[in-house]
Design a protein around this motif. Structure first.
Motif, short mmCIF file in Angstrom:
data_model
loop_
_atom_site.label_atom_id
_atom_site.label_comp_id
_atom_site.label_asym_id
_atom_site.label_seq_id
_atom_site.Cartn_x
_atom_site.Cartn_y
_atom_site.Cartn_z
N VAL A 273 2.16 -4.74 -6.15
CA VAL A 273 2.55 -3.33 -6.29
C VAL A 273 3.70 -3.03 -5.32
CG1 VAL A 273 1.61 -1.03 -6.70
CG2 VAL A 273 0.06 -2.96 -6.62
N LEU A 274 4.66 -3.93 -5.30
CA LEU A 274 5.81 -3.86 -4.39
C LEU A 274 7.04 -3.32 -5.12
CD1 LEU A 274 5.38 -7.42 -2.83
CD2 LEU A 274 5.00 -5.24 -1.64
N GLU B 199 3.07 -5.23 -11.37
CA GLU B 199 3.51 -3.91 -11.83
C GLU B 199 4.78 -4.01 -12.66
OE1 GLU B 199 2.87 -0.92 -12.45
OE2 GLU B 199 0.83 -1.13 -11.74
N SER C 87 -0.28 -5.92 3.40
CA SER C 87 0.60 -4.82 3.77
C SER C 87 1.45 -5.24 4.97
CB SER C 87 -0.24 -3.59 4.14
OG SER C 87 0.57 -2.59 4.70
N TYR D 92 9.13 3.19 -20.06
CA TYR D 92 7.94 3.63 -20.82
C TYR D 92 8.30 3.97 -22.26
CZ TYR D 92 5.17 3.75 -16.60
OH TYR D 92 4.50 3.37 -15.47
N TYR E 255 2.73 -9.80 5.03
CA TYR E 255 3.60 -10.57 4.13
C TYR E 255 3.83 -11.98 4.68
CZ TYR E 255 4.14 -5.96 2.16
OH TYR E 255 3.85 -4.74 1.61
N LEU F 57 1.66 4.18 -5.47
CA LEU F 57 0.85 3.80 -6.63
C LEU F 57 -0.47 3.16 -6.20
CD1 LEU F 57 0.77 3.78 -9.73
CD2 LEU F 57 1.46 1.39 -9.60
N HIS G 150 8.98 -8.42 -6.74
CA HIS G 150 7.94 -8.92 -7.65
C HIS G 150 8.05 -10.44 -7.82
CE1 HIS G 150 7.27 -4.76 -9.78
NE2 HIS G 150 7.08 -4.71 -8.48
N ASP H 122 12.68 2.20 -14.21
CA ASP H 122 11.53 2.85 -13.57
C ASP H 122 10.72 3.67 -14.57
OD1 ASP H 122 9.83 3.55 -11.53
OD2 ASP H 122 11.01 5.27 -10.89
N LYS I 220 -1.77 1.18 8.77
CA LYS I 220 -2.16 1.74 7.47
C LYS I 220 -3.25 0.88 6.82
CE LYS I 220 1.12 1.59 4.36
NZ LYS I 220 2.27 1.83 3.47
N LEU J 130 0.84 -1.21 0.00
CA LEU J 130 0.00 0.00 0.00
C LEU J 130 0.87 1.25 0.00
CD1 LEU J 130 -2.70 -1.24 2.55
CD2 LEU J 130 -2.68 -1.44 0.04
N GLY J 131 1.58 1.45 -1.11
CA GLY J 131 2.44 2.63 -1.25
C GLY J 131 1.79 3.67 -2.13
N ARG K 68 13.91 3.14 -4.50
CA ARG K 68 14.22 3.38 -5.93
C ARG K 68 15.70 3.67 -6.16
NH1 ARG K 68 8.77 4.59 -6.30
NH2 ARG K 68 7.85 4.13 -8.33
P1 NDP Z 1 6.16 2.90 -2.89
O1 NDP Z 1 7.50 2.93 -2.26
O2 NDP Z 1 5.33 4.11 -2.79
O3 NDP Z 1 5.31 1.69 -2.29
C1 NDP Z 1 5.82 0.39 -2.22
C2 NDP Z 1 5.11 -0.35 -1.08
O4 NDP Z 1 5.65 -1.67 -1.05
C3 NDP Z 1 5.39 0.21 0.30
O5 NDP Z 1 4.52 1.24 0.66
C4 NDP Z 1 5.20 -1.02 1.17
O6 NDP Z 1 3.79 -1.21 1.38
C5 NDP Z 1 5.64 -2.17 0.29
N1 NDP Z 1 6.97 -2.68 0.64
C6 NDP Z 1 7.22 -3.93 1.05
N2 NDP Z 1 8.53 -4.11 1.29
C7 NDP Z 1 9.12 -2.93 1.05
C8 NDP Z 1 10.46 -2.49 1.14
N3 NDP Z 1 11.47 -3.31 1.50
N4 NDP Z 1 10.72 -1.21 0.86
C9 NDP Z 1 9.75 -0.37 0.47
N5 NDP Z 1 8.45 -0.75 0.36
C10 NDP Z 1 8.13 -2.02 0.65
O7 NDP Z 1 6.37 2.47 -4.41
P2 NDP Z 1 5.38 2.71 -5.63
O8 NDP Z 1 4.00 2.48 -5.19
O9 NDP Z 1 5.72 3.97 -6.30
O10 NDP Z 1 5.86 1.53 -6.62
C11 NDP Z 1 5.48 0.18 -6.43
C12 NDP Z 1 5.61 -0.58 -7.76
O11 NDP Z 1 4.75 0.02 -8.70
C13 NDP Z 1 7.00 -0.54 -8.39
O12 NDP Z 1 7.26 -1.75 -9.02
C14 NDP Z 1 6.91 0.56 -9.41
O13 NDP Z 1 7.80 0.41 -10.48
C15 NDP Z 1 5.49 0.42 -9.86
N6 NDP Z 1 4.93 1.69 -10.34
C16 NDP Z 1 4.19 1.67 -11.49
C17 NDP Z 1 3.61 2.82 -11.96
C18 NDP Z 1 2.70 2.77 -13.14
O14 NDP Z 1 2.32 3.81 -13.62
N7 NDP Z 1 2.33 1.61 -13.62
C19 NDP Z 1 3.84 4.12 -11.32
C20 NDP Z 1 4.55 4.02 -10.06
C21 NDP Z 1 5.09 2.84 -9.63
P3 NDP Z 1 3.20 -1.54 2.83
O15 NDP Z 1 3.68 -0.43 3.71
O16 NDP Z 1 1.76 -1.60 2.61
O17 NDP Z 1 3.82 -2.85 3.22
#
Ligand code: NDP
Length: 437
Positions: A159-160, A182, A118, A268, A141, A96, A165, A264, A123, A93-94, A251
Motif C-alpha cells: 500500500v505504498l 494496490e 512502516s 477506475y 523497509y 488507505l 510497488h 490515480d 506510528k 501505513l498511510g 501524488r
Molecule cells: P499515503 O500517502 O496516505 O500513504 C502512503 C504510505 O506509504 C505512507 O504513509 C508511508 O507509510 C509509505 N511511504 C513509503 N515511502 C514513501 C514515500 N517516499 N512517500 C510517501 N509515502 C511513503 O497514500 P495512500 O494510502 O492514499 O495510497 C497508497 C497506495 O494505495 C497508492 O498506490 C494508491 O494509489 C493506492 N490507493 C488505492 C485506493 C483504493 O481504493 N484501492 C484508494 C487510495 C489509495 P509509512 O509512514 O508507514 O512508512
C-alpha cells in the motif's frame, strides 16, 4: 400476584433458574407475569428452529420472522476460525491502510492481519497496539526482506506510493510470499511485466486490488448488461473527479506517482468499463489539461478526458479531474434503457438506478443491495484463491492491461490523434469469478 412493585434485585432473588433469569431479566418488570417470576416459563427459554450445516462456509439459517414485504437480511456470516485464515503483512501505513484496509481486515472471514511494515516506528508501534500485532512482526523497509523467515505471514499487501510497488512486489515475491498490490499496479507496463515475471518465477500469486470488481452494486450492473436486461449497451459516460491540496504530497510528483488524475482516479473509469463490458478497447483518443501556474500540476496532469472504442461498437467517454468537487459516476446507455451508478467508485454508498419505457411511462428504479465492505470482499477473495489454489479474478495481467491503455491515452493526448491498441480487444486471462459471500 402483581409484580410491578418488585425491584430487579428482588425479582432475581425469587427466580431460581439462570436460563429463566437471563431471558426474563431483559424484559421490563411491568411486562412480567407471576409465572415468569417463579420460573414456570423457563421452558420457553429455548432455541428456535435453525439449520446448522456442518460445512464451515455454509451459513446457519435462522428462523424467519420478517415478511417478504421488506428487504431480507443477508445470510449469517461464515467466518473461518482465526487459526485457519490467511495471514497478511500490510506495507505502508498511510491513508488507505489506516482508514480502510486495517479496519476491513478486522471484518474479513478468511484473512487476518499479522504483521506491519512502516518507515515510522512511532506510528507502527501505536498501530500494532491497536490491532494486537506482536512487536517481532513489525518491520521497517530495511528489515522487510526478513519477512521471508516469518511463518506467520502468507501475503504481503503493498500500500505504498505507486513508484514503489515494483520494488516491494519483487522483494516480497522473493521472500516467498503471495502478493496483493494496490492500484495502479506500477508506473509503466514494463514494470508490470517485471512484477508478473518475478511472482511467476517465485511461484507466488499476484493480485491487483481492484476493489470495484468485488463491489456488489457494480457487479450487479455488470450482470444486467450481460443478460441484456436493458438491451444492448451503446455508450458509456464515466467520470471520477476530486479536489487536491498539498503540492508536496507524492501524488503530485511524477517520479512517485507516475502520472496525475489518470493513474490515480481515472483508472477506475478505465478498469470498470472494461469490467462491466467484458471486452477490451481497440482504440483511444484523449485530451489533457493543467492550469498554468498551479503548483499542484507542475509535474502531473490535472484533467484528462478520453474516449475508448470497443469491438462491439460501444464507445466510452471518460474524464478524470484532480481540481473539482468530488464526483464519481457512470451511466450506460442501452437500446432499451439506461443504467446509472452514482458514487460508483466510492468506498461505500453506491447508488444504482435504471430506466426503461413501459407504455406511456418511463419507469425508473433504484436497485439497493445490502452494503458490504468491498475491501474485505476483495481481500477475502485473494485468501480464497490461496486456500484453494486458484488464480485471482484480478491478477497482475489485469493491472498490466490498464497500464498499456493508460500509455496509449497519454500518447493520444500528446499527439492529438487516436491511438490503436494492439491485442484485438482480447481480455487478459483472469481467474474464476469470485464467490463473494
Ligand atoms: P499515503 O500517502 O496516505 O500513504 C502512503 C504510505 O506509504 C505512507 O504513509 C508511508 O507509510 C509509505 N511511504 C513509503 N515511502 C514513501 C514515500 N517516499 N512517500 C510517501 N509515502 C511513503 O497514500 P495512500 O494510502 O492514499 O495510497 C497508497 C497506495 O494505495 C497508492 O498506490 C494508491 O494509489 C493506492 N490507493 C488505492 C485506493 C483504493 O481504493 N484501492 C484508494 C487510495 C489509495 P509509512 O509512514 O508507514 O512508512
Amino acid at each position: 400476584m402483581e409484580n410491578k412493585n418488585l425491584s430487579r434485585k428482588e425479582f432475581l432473588s425469587i427466580t431460581g433458574k439462570t436460563a429463566a433469569v437471563s431471558a426474563a431479566a431483559s424484559l421490563p418488570l411491568s411486562a412480567l407475569t407471576t409465572t415468569d417470576l417463579f420460573g414456570q416459563n423457563a421452558g420457553k427459554t429455548t432455541s428456535p428452529p435453525a439449520s446448522v450445516p456442518q460445512a464451515q462456509d455454509e451459513p446457519i439459517v435462522l428462523e424467519k420472522w420478517k415478511s417478504d414485504v421488506d428487504q431480507q437480511s443477508g445470510p449469517t456470516p461464515t467466518p473461518m476460525p482465526p487459526g485457519g485464515r490467511i495471514r497478511y503483512a500490510v506495507v505502508g501505513l498511510g491513508h488507505l491502510a489506516l482508514e480502510e484496509i486495517l479496519p476491513a481486515l478486522s471484518t474479513c472471514k478468511k484473512s487476518r492481519l499479522t504483521a506491519l511494515v512502516s518507515g515510522s516506528p512511532q506510528k507502527m508501534q501505536k498501530v500494532a497496539a491497536q490491532y494486537g500485532i506482536k512487536p517481532e512482526n513489525c518491520y521497517s523497509y530495511q528489515t522487510y526482506d526478513q519477512l521471508k523467515n516469518n511463518q506467520e505471514v502468507d501475503v504481503i499487501y503493498i500500500v505504498l506510493p505507486n513508484a514503489l510497488h515494483k520494488e516491494y512486489v519483487i522483494r516480497g515475491a522473493r521472500a516467498g510470499k503471495h502478493i496483493l498490490c494496490e492500484k495502479p499496479m506500477a508506473t509503466s507496463s514494463k514494470e508490470c511485466e517485471d512484477m508478473i515475471a518475478a511472482c511467476r518465477s517465485a511461484n507466488v500469486k499476484l493480485m491487483i486490488a481492484y476493489r470495484i470488481q468485488y463491489e456488489p452494486h457494480n457487479r450487479k450492473l455488470r450482470e444486467l448488461i450481460k443478460t441484456q436486461t436493458f438491451g444492448i449497451p451503446k455508450f458509456i459516460e464515466a467520470s471520477n473527479a476530486q479536489s487536491s491540496a498539498n503540492p508536496a504530497h507524492w501524488r503530485f510528483k511524477k517520479a512517485l506517482a507516475g502520472g496525475g488524475a489518470l493513474p490515480d482516479i481515472g483508472l477506475y473509469c478505465l478498469n470498470t468499463n472494461r469490467f462491466i463490458l467484458g471486452e477490451e478497447p481497440i482504440e483511444v483518443f484523449a485530451y489533457q489539461y493543467s492550469t498554468p501556474g498551479n503548483p499542484l500540476f507542475k509535474e502531473v496532469e490535472e484533467l484528462i478526458s478520453w474516449q475508448m472504442r470497443f469491438p462491439s461498437g460501444v464507445i466510452a467517454s471518460c474524464a478524470s479531474d484532480y481540481n473539482v468537487h468530488e464526483s464519481r459516476r457512470y451511466r450506460v446507455l442501452c437500446d432499451k434503457g439506461w443504467l446509472n451508478m452514482d458514487k460508483a467508485y466510492a468506498y461505500k454508498g453506491q447508488k444504482l438506478t435504471t430506466a426503461r419505457a413501459e407504455g406511456m411511462m418511463e419507469k425508473q428504479e433504484e436497485i439497493s443491495l445490502a452494503e458490504k465492505n468491498q475491501f474485505a470482499l476483495e481481500i477475502d477473495h485473494f485468501s480464497d484463491c490461496i486456500l484453494h489454489n486458484k488464480e485471482p479474478f484480478t491478477p497482475g495481467e489485469e493491472g498490466l492491461q490498464d497500464h498499456i491503455l493508460m500509455e496509449a491515452i497519454y500518447q493520444s493526448a500528446k499527439e492529438g490523434k487516436p491511438v490503436k491498441i494492439n491485442g484485438q480487444g482480447k481480455p487478459p486471462q483472469r481467474g474464476p469469478e469470485p464467490k463473494l459471500d
